[in-house]
Design a protein around this motif. Structure first.
Motif, PDB file in Angstrom:
ATOM      1  N   THR A 178     -23.172  -3.910  60.121  1.00  0.00           N
ATOM      2  CA  THR A 178     -23.804  -4.035  58.799  1.00  0.00           C
ATOM      3  C   THR A 178     -22.835  -3.754  57.660  1.00  0.00           C
ATOM      4  O   THR A 178     -23.154  -4.021  56.495  1.00  0.00           O
ATOM      5  CB  THR A 178     -24.995  -3.075  58.686  1.00  0.00           C
ATOM      6  OG1 THR A 178     -24.540  -1.729  58.908  1.00  0.00           O
ATOM      7  CG2 THR A 178     -26.066  -3.418  59.712  1.00  0.00           C
ATOM      8  N   SER A 188     -17.087 -13.148  64.351  1.00  0.00           N
ATOM      9  CA  SER A 188     -18.543 -13.274  64.413  1.00  0.00           C
ATOM     10  C   SER A 188     -19.049 -14.690  64.203  1.00  0.00           C
ATOM     11  O   SER A 188     -20.247 -14.957  64.332  1.00  0.00           O
ATOM     12  CB  SER A 188     -19.194 -12.333  63.386  1.00  0.00           C
ATOM     13  OG  SER A 188     -18.765 -12.647  62.072  1.00  0.00           O
ATOM     14  N   THR A 194     -20.022 -18.500  62.596  1.00  0.00           N
ATOM     15  CA  THR A 194     -20.824 -18.970  61.463  1.00  0.00           C
ATOM     16  C   THR A 194     -22.205 -19.462  61.899  1.00  0.00           C
ATOM     17  O   THR A 194     -22.961 -19.971  61.077  1.00  0.00           O
ATOM     18  CB  THR A 194     -20.101 -20.131  60.738  1.00  0.00           C
ATOM     19  OG1 THR A 194     -19.826 -21.169  61.686  1.00  0.00           O
ATOM     20  CG2 THR A 194     -18.794 -19.662  60.123  1.00  0.00           C
ATOM     21  N   SER A 226     -24.989 -18.167  62.579  1.00  0.00           N
ATOM     22  CA  SER A 226     -26.194 -17.568  62.007  1.00  0.00           C
ATOM     23  C   SER A 226     -26.478 -18.027  60.586  1.00  0.00           C
ATOM     24  O   SER A 226     -27.512 -17.671  60.013  1.00  0.00           O
ATOM     25  CB  SER A 226     -26.085 -16.038  62.024  1.00  0.00           C
ATOM     26  OG  SER A 226     -25.011 -15.611  61.194  1.00  0.00           O
ATOM     27  N   ALA A 227     -25.583 -18.824  59.998  1.00  0.00           N
ATOM     28  CA  ALA A 227     -25.755 -19.219  58.597  1.00  0.00           C
ATOM     29  C   ALA A 227     -25.583 -20.727  58.425  1.00  0.00           C
ATOM     30  O   ALA A 227     -24.567 -21.189  57.878  1.00  0.00           O
ATOM     31  CB  ALA A 227     -24.771 -18.460  57.715  1.00  0.00           C
ATOM     32  N   ARG A 284     -21.745 -21.853  57.370  1.00  0.00           N
ATOM     33  CA  ARG A 284     -20.967 -21.074  56.408  1.00  0.00           C
ATOM     34  C   ARG A 284     -20.851 -19.629  56.895  1.00  0.00           C
ATOM     35  O   ARG A 284     -21.708 -19.148  57.644  1.00  0.00           O
ATOM     36  CB  ARG A 284     -21.620 -21.134  55.025  1.00  0.00           C
ATOM     37  CG  ARG A 284     -23.089 -20.756  55.023  1.00  0.00           C
ATOM     38  CD  ARG A 284     -23.744 -20.923  53.662  1.00  0.00           C
ATOM     39  NE  ARG A 284     -23.660 -22.265  53.142  1.00  0.00           N
ATOM     40  CZ  ARG A 284     -24.237 -22.671  52.008  1.00  0.00           C
ATOM     41  NH1 ARG A 284     -24.948 -21.798  51.282  1.00  0.00           N
ATOM     42  NH2 ARG A 284     -24.127 -23.906  51.589  1.00  0.00           N
ATOM     43  N   ASP A 300     -20.927 -15.536  57.043  1.00  0.00           N
ATOM     44  CA  ASP A 300     -21.634 -14.395  56.454  1.00  0.00           C
ATOM     45  C   ASP A 300     -20.585 -13.347  56.091  1.00  0.00           C
ATOM     46  O   ASP A 300     -19.981 -12.715  56.963  1.00  0.00           O
ATOM     47  CB  ASP A 300     -22.634 -13.823  57.462  1.00  0.00           C
ATOM     48  CG  ASP A 300     -23.350 -12.580  56.933  1.00  0.00           C
ATOM     49  OD1 ASP A 300     -23.173 -12.251  55.744  1.00  0.00           O
ATOM     50  OD2 ASP A 300     -24.072 -11.941  57.724  1.00  0.00           O
ATOM     51  N   SER A 312     -21.269 -10.853  53.876  1.00  0.00           N
ATOM     52  CA  SER A 312     -21.964  -9.749  53.225  1.00  0.00           C
ATOM     53  C   SER A 312     -21.511  -8.386  53.727  1.00  0.00           C
ATOM     54  O   SER A 312     -21.366  -7.441  52.943  1.00  0.00           O
ATOM     55  CB  SER A 312     -23.479  -9.893  53.414  1.00  0.00           C
ATOM     56  OG  SER A 312     -23.824  -9.884  54.794  1.00  0.00           O
ATOM     57  N   SER A 316     -18.071  -6.793  52.239  1.00  0.00           N
ATOM     58  CA  SER A 316     -17.967  -6.743  50.781  1.00  0.00           C
ATOM     59  C   SER A 316     -17.102  -5.593  50.268  1.00  0.00           C
ATOM     60  O   SER A 316     -16.632  -5.639  49.124  1.00  0.00           O
ATOM     61  CB  SER A 316     -19.359  -6.660  50.155  1.00  0.00           C
ATOM     62  OG  SER A 316     -20.029  -5.482  50.569  1.00  0.00           O
ATOM     63  N   LYS A 346     -15.117 -18.393  62.040  1.00  0.00           N
ATOM     64  CA  LYS A 346     -15.256 -17.730  60.743  1.00  0.00           C
ATOM     65  C   LYS A 346     -14.016 -17.912  59.878  1.00  0.00           C
ATOM     66  O   LYS A 346     -14.106 -17.944  58.651  1.00  0.00           O
ATOM     67  CB  LYS A 346     -15.577 -16.259  60.928  1.00  0.00           C
ATOM     68  CG  LYS A 346     -16.028 -15.576  59.639  1.00  0.00           C
ATOM     69  CD  LYS A 346     -16.774 -14.306  59.901  1.00  0.00           C
ATOM     70  CE  LYS A 346     -17.382 -13.723  58.634  1.00  0.00           C
ATOM     71  NZ  LYS A 346     -18.171 -12.506  58.910  1.00  0.00           N
TER      72      LYS A 346
END
Length: 464
Positions: A111, A154, A156, A158-159, A311, A313, A315, A318, A369
């Motif tokens: 996360t 990881s 892409t 999931s997006a 695309r 992730d 997040s 960041s 990714k």
């Protein structure tokens, strides 16, 4: 002060690139810790287990992973076979994860990643601090672990990109979610087959996934009356629309485009060009009408399959200092090598740790990714990436810099990132790859310029 000296290299994702990274780290005597959100290896690959890859087994296994597997009695499948995603997961990726044992943790969703005690603003002693990785575990509890470096593999999956040509969901896309899929349908599943049998389905996209969906639905139409596809393209149809065909150095990849062309030729699909979906409207009889930015309204469909790309992730990254291209969201040094706005013939030059590095030292995005929003990623690219990255982490700069992978060309000229103007395709004169192409009739009233089968380039960007 906590130091990174004895900490593991944290690898995010137990897919092809992540597991290969772990194998190379083990070979280098560096402890890896692979974090996988799913409950088995290759969770994303298993989600498309029914899809056959266009690469053979010879291009889908990593040398360091093979060495790690050899003592277990594992035997590499026949090199010339094209496996499905399920085959890849069960016959190679899961055995590799199993041999890594407790170096792979399942049910661990990352996360957040940062430097211990340092957000992205703070400079002081930044590079001396280990990385801190926050996890959400399957039981809902949270955990923090430390690492000396982070390899984000990881992917892409999931997006998926939305339907809207502006990169945003089309109006009504969320409301129509029960009728919209972003995956290639598995028609061996009775429930999925019933969803599309006898129905009119819009397939949006122009890449290998869209080709596969069109060919799959065409096969269904041969046995299920009333099954029909509407192929929606944002650009016009040109010589590159159906891929490289026989000019593709991966024959199975080239065959996908030919199968899509056959679906249109056979009347199982209609092509709608220059159409950018702005609105998805429900009809009174529980169907969907797609409305374009130019006001065109297509005949209603029962289902929509959107295969408009993927695309990354970003997040959970960041708080890291990443240098990402503003268009592709790929590392800035890699982006010019893969940018579809610039590439004319699908060639990707060799690259390794230097192109994948960031201002935040010790962080690498690898595998799918690393390409951000760019298409045409191959497994062998990821394997070479992680070989170079792990060599760099081990301090073996000579090996890390020696990137010698030569990737197969697609045989397609004309950058995929060109503006999606119908006129772009119709004016195609062959570019760098061929003389002016011949005209071939497909479907109903559509003339498509495609290179003649015996035509080969004598140099230039396409090779021969």
């Amino acid at each position: 002060m906590t130091t990174a000296a004895n900490l593991p290299v944290v690898v995010i994702g137990a897919g092809p690139a992540g597991l290969a990274a772990a194998a190379h780290l083990v070979e280098r005597g560096i402890e890896p810790l692979v974090l996988e959100a799913g409950f088995s290896a290759a969770t994303a690959v298993r989600a498309w287990s029914h899809v056959r890859l266009f690469s053979t087994w010879n291009e889908l296994t990593d040398p360091a992973a093979e060495k790690l597997l050899a003592p277990t009695g594992w035997t590499k499948p026949a090199a010339e076979i094209y496996p499905t995603g399920g085959d890849w997961a069960e016959q190679y990726l899961q055995p590799l994860a199993d041999v890594l044992e407790d170096k792979v943790r399942y049910g661990a969703t990352v996360t957040g990643v940062s430097r211990l005690g340092r957000d992205r603003i703070v400079d002081a002693d930044r590079e001396q601090q280990p990385f801190t990785i926050h996890l959400m575990l399957a039981d809902g509890t949270e955990e923090r672990i430390l690492g000396r470096a982070v390899i984000d593999a990881s992917g892409t999956w999931s997006a998926p990109s939305p339907i809207g040509a502006d990169g945003l969901p089309a109006l009504g896309e969320h409301a129509a979610s029960a009728r919209v899929s972003y995956r290639i349908p598995d028609l061996k599943d009775p429930a999925v087959r019933a969803r599309y049998a006898g129905k009119r389905t819009a397939v949006i996209g122009s890449g290998a996934s869209a080709f596969t969906a069109l060919a799959t639905l065409a096969d269904l139409a041969k046995n299920e009356p009333g099954t029909h596809s509407v192929w929606i393209l944002r650009r016009g149809i040109s010589g590159s629309t159906f891929g490289g065909g026989s000019a593709d150095q991966l024959p199975a990849r080239g065959a996908l485009g030919l199968a899509a062309k056959a679906a249109v030729d056979g009347g199982y699909a209609d092509a709608v060009t220059g159409f950018r979906t702005e609105v998805i409207e429900p009809t009174a009889d529980d169907r969907l009408t797609l409305v374009g930015e130019d006001g065109r309204r297509l005949d209603p469909v029962d289902e929509v399959i959107a295969l408009t790309g993927l695309r990354p992730d970003l997040s959970f990254l960041s708080e890291l200092r990443l240098a990402l291209d503003e268009r592709l969201q790929a590392p800035v040094e890699l982006a010019p090598l893969i940018d579809p706005n610039q590439h004319s013939c699908g060639t990707v030059y060799p690259h390794g740790h230097r192109e994948l590095s960031h201002p935040e030292k010790g962080v690498y995005l690898v595998g799918m990714k690393s390409y951000g929003r760019a298409p045409t990623f191959l497994a062998m690219t990821g394997y070479e990436q992680v070989r170079s990255v792990t060599a760099a982490l081990a301090g073996d700069t000579e090996s890390a810099d020696r990137v010698e992978l030569t990737l197969p060309e697609t045989g397609v000229c004309g950058g995929a990132g060109l503006f999606d103007d119908p006129a772009v395709g119709q004016a195609d004169e062959g570019g760098c790859c061929a003389p002016a192409p011949a005209l071939v009739q497909i479907g109903t009233g559509i003339s498509v310029p495609v290179a003649v089968a015996e035509d080969t380039a004598s140099g230039g960007c396409c090779g021969s």
